[in-house]
Design a protein around this motif. Structure first.
Motif, PDB file in Angstrom:
ATOM      1  N   LEU A 222       7.770   6.198   0.410  1.00 38.47           N
ATOM      2  CA  LEU A 222       6.786   5.220  -0.041  1.00 38.47           C
ATOM      3  C   LEU A 222       5.388   5.552   0.477  1.00 38.47           C
ATOM      4  O   LEU A 222       4.386   5.256  -0.178  1.00 38.47           O
ATOM      5  CB  LEU A 222       7.191   3.823   0.420  1.00 38.47           C
ATOM      6  N   ASP A 223       5.309   6.134   1.683  1.00 32.32           N
ATOM      7  CA  ASP A 223       4.029   6.492   2.275  1.00 32.32           C
ATOM      8  C   ASP A 223       4.295   7.325   3.518  1.00 32.32           C
ATOM      9  O   ASP A 223       5.452   7.567   3.880  1.00 32.32           O
ATOM     10  CB  ASP A 223       3.203   5.239   2.629  1.00 32.32           C
ATOM     11  N   ASP A 227      -2.154   4.120  11.083  1.00 35.73           N
ATOM     12  CA  ASP A 227      -2.489   4.223  12.509  1.00 35.73           C
ATOM     13  C   ASP A 227      -1.536   3.415  13.374  1.00 35.73           C
ATOM     14  O   ASP A 227      -1.198   3.826  14.492  1.00 35.73           O
ATOM     15  CB  ASP A 227      -3.930   3.752  12.743  1.00 35.73           C
ATOM     16  N   HIS A 228      -1.124   2.245  12.899  1.00 35.21           N
ATOM     17  CA  HIS A 228      -0.290   1.366  13.713  1.00 35.21           C
ATOM     18  C   HIS A 228       1.150   1.240  13.213  1.00 35.21           C
ATOM     19  O   HIS A 228       1.960   0.574  13.854  1.00 35.21           O
ATOM     20  CB  HIS A 228      -0.915  -0.029  13.786  1.00 35.21           C
ATOM     21  N   PHE A 229       1.459   1.877  12.073  1.00 39.76           N
ATOM     22  CA  PHE A 229       2.784   1.701  11.484  1.00 39.76           C
ATOM     23  C   PHE A 229       3.433   3.044  11.168  1.00 39.76           C
ATOM     24  O   PHE A 229       2.765   3.996  10.747  1.00 39.76           O
ATOM     25  CB  PHE A 229       2.698   0.905  10.172  1.00 39.76           C
ATOM     26  N   ASP A 230       4.757   3.079  11.341  1.00 41.58           N
ATOM     27  CA  ASP A 230       5.546   4.195  10.848  1.00 41.58           C
ATOM     28  C   ASP A 230       5.595   4.148   9.324  1.00 41.58           C
ATOM     29  O   ASP A 230       5.218   3.138   8.707  1.00 41.58           O
ATOM     30  CB  ASP A 230       6.977   4.113  11.402  1.00 41.58           C
ATOM     31  N   PRO A 231       6.094   5.227   8.674  1.00 46.27           N
ATOM     32  CA  PRO A 231       6.253   5.180   7.210  1.00 46.27           C
ATOM     33  C   PRO A 231       7.151   4.017   6.795  1.00 46.27           C
ATOM     34  O   PRO A 231       8.112   3.661   7.485  1.00 46.27           O
ATOM     35  CB  PRO A 231       6.908   6.517   6.885  1.00 46.27           C
ATOM     36  N   LEU A 264       0.008  -0.726   4.137  1.00 50.86           N
ATOM     37  CA  LEU A 264      -0.489  -0.107   2.908  1.00 50.86           C
ATOM     38  C   LEU A 264      -0.017  -0.856   1.670  1.00 50.86           C
ATOM     39  O   LEU A 264      -0.519  -0.597   0.572  1.00 50.86           O
ATOM     40  CB  LEU A 264      -0.014   1.354   2.830  1.00 50.86           C
ATOM     41  N   HIS A 265       0.955  -1.740   1.854  1.00 48.29           N
ATOM     42  CA  HIS A 265       1.586  -2.389   0.714  1.00 48.29           C
ATOM     43  C   HIS A 265       1.546  -3.904   0.861  1.00 48.29           C
ATOM     44  O   HIS A 265       1.427  -4.445   1.963  1.00 48.29           O
ATOM     45  CB  HIS A 265       3.052  -1.964   0.587  1.00 48.29           C
ATOM     46  N   THR A 266       1.675  -4.559  -0.272  1.00 50.23           N
ATOM     47  CA  THR A 266       1.933  -5.988  -0.334  1.00 50.23           C
ATOM     48  C   THR A 266       3.180  -6.177  -1.194  1.00 50.23           C
ATOM     49  O   THR A 266       3.569  -5.268  -1.945  1.00 50.23           O
ATOM     50  CB  THR A 266       0.767  -6.755  -0.975  1.00 50.23           C
ATOM     51  N   PRO A 267       3.818  -7.342  -1.121  1.00 52.95           N
ATOM     52  CA  PRO A 267       4.949  -7.573  -2.032  1.00 52.95           C
ATOM     53  C   PRO A 267       4.560  -7.393  -3.494  1.00 52.95           C
ATOM     54  O   PRO A 267       5.359  -6.897  -4.300  1.00 52.95           O
ATOM     55  CB  PRO A 267       5.343  -9.022  -1.717  1.00 52.95           C
TER      56      PRO A 267
END
Length: 381
Positions: A222-223, A227-231, A264-267
């Motif tokens: 998905l990505d 900076d603060h999140f894993d894929p 990076l995403h929203t529902p």
């Protein structure tokens, strides 16, 4: 001085399996009232909740804690070394029982810290607010959300909040959570045409279409993370068609998958992409694919700044370890608190949560209380 370990054991002895209160919130309410807290019970739809405030409503500064006293079922009672609601303290200093880790110990630590803080060094211009629910392990619709709705209606507010969930993987002090990934679960139904397996021209196999769709999802990342999140990650959890015959192509097949997504995403953005992919597979195969989402949390991050630095600095000073700023793990009630005020999570090591023989070192519970009380002292200094 309030002993957080003893309070943990007392709470464990309340068999508060969601949604039963079993005396846990009553116990806390009595202790807090005796220490001068104003206590309310914003229960909703039969779910038990507790709100407690020391200090004036609308104070210049307010520091909040959030946690839960409900626990998951203990499972097979015969598998436990000590009864799951005994609160047994063994010779090695371990407190045993359901909720010892998740999270009656965390609640006991911040309740004890708050009581001792307002008793020993009461702030002159501030309020300490505790929000505790009996619905974190359940659906969560009438727990912390109900407390926050009640607070909004009553004009109550926290400026910042710590959720006392277990935050450390192996060593006390190694990690604090400054955010969480979002979570959405999809239920997929593929509807084709049933028929004899020997006559493929007469059928439209929903399993073939469903497997093609799921393979596309599982094969493409998905990505790459932020900076603060894993894929972000997608996991298929079940596929079924209820077909007992080997020579019949079924009419319908279903699947469930879960996505843990970063900021990076929203529902909405995820759903638009997934619906487009499903429509493409439907057009190719003649099988109708429908998707029904169930969103249980949004991705969020509390950006590093004075509040995060305060908590991180106290943890390092008390433990000798500088905690990693993490967004890992599942969901917690921080996903609700984040809409009210900046929130971070710091608690115990989560090694034994939800397991048979759940247990926690009493000394670690007392250490967590010291961290919380020092945070209060420095925040109001």
């Amino acid at each position: 001085m309030t002993d957080a370990a003893e309070l943990t054991a007392e709470l464990i002895r309340c068999p508060s399996v969601t949604p039963e209160e079993a005396g846990a919130l009553t116990l806390l309410a009595d202790r807090l009232r005796a220490a001068g807290f104003e206590v309310s019970r914003p229960d909703r739809n039969g779910i038990p909740n507790l709100f407690a405030r020391w200090g004036a409503k609308g104070a210049a500064r307010s520091f909040g804690f959030n946690g839960h006293t409900d626990v998951v079922p203990p499972g097979n009672l015969g598998s436990w070394t000590h009864p799951p609601f005994s609160g047994h303290l063994d010779e090695d200093g371990m407190i045993w029982g359901r909720g010892a880790t998740d999270m009656k110990s965390g609640v006991a630590a911040f309740v004890s810290a708050a009581i001792d803080f307002v008793t020993e060094t009461p702030p002159t211009d501030g309020a300490v607010i505790l929000t505790i629910t009996g619905d974190e392990e359940g659906a969560g619709r009438d727990g912390t959300t109900a407390i926050l709705d009640w607070m909004d209606a009553q004009g109550e507010a926290m400026d910042v909040c710590i959720v006392g969930e277990p935050s450390n993987p192996a060593t006390f002090g190694e990690m604090m959570k400054i955010g969480r990934r979002g979570s959405v679960t999809y239920r997929v139904t593929a509807t084709g045409v049933q028929g004899h397996a020997a006559y493929p021209s007469r059928v439209r196999n929903p399993l073939h279409a469903l497997c093609r769709f799921l393979d596309q999802l599982a094969s493409a990342p998905l990505d790459a993370g932020t900076d603060h999140f894993d894929p972000s990650g997608l996991q298929v959890t079940t596929v079924d068609c209820g077909n007992a015959a080997s020579n019949v192509v079924p009419e319908r097949a279903t699947a469930v998958f879960n996505i843990r997504f970063n900021d990076l995403h929203t529902p909405e953005s995820l759903d638009a992409d997934l619906q487009a992919r499903a429509a493409a597979v439907s057009a190719e195969t003649g099988v109708t694919i429908t998707l029904v989402p169930d969103v249980s949390g949004m991705a969020f991050v509390t950006q590093p700044g004075p509040f995060v630095d305060l908590v991180r600095g106290v943890v390092e000073a008390e433990t000798g370890v500088q905690p990693i700023l993490s967004t890992s793990g599942g969901t917690s009630d921080a996903r609700f608190v984040k809409d009210h005020c900046p929130v971070v999570e710091f608690g115990l090591v989560g090694r034994f949560m939800h397991e048979v023989d759940e247990r926690v070192p009493a000394d670690q519970v007392r250490a967590l209380k010291r961290v919380y009380q020092r945070i209060l002292t420095e925040y109001f200094a």
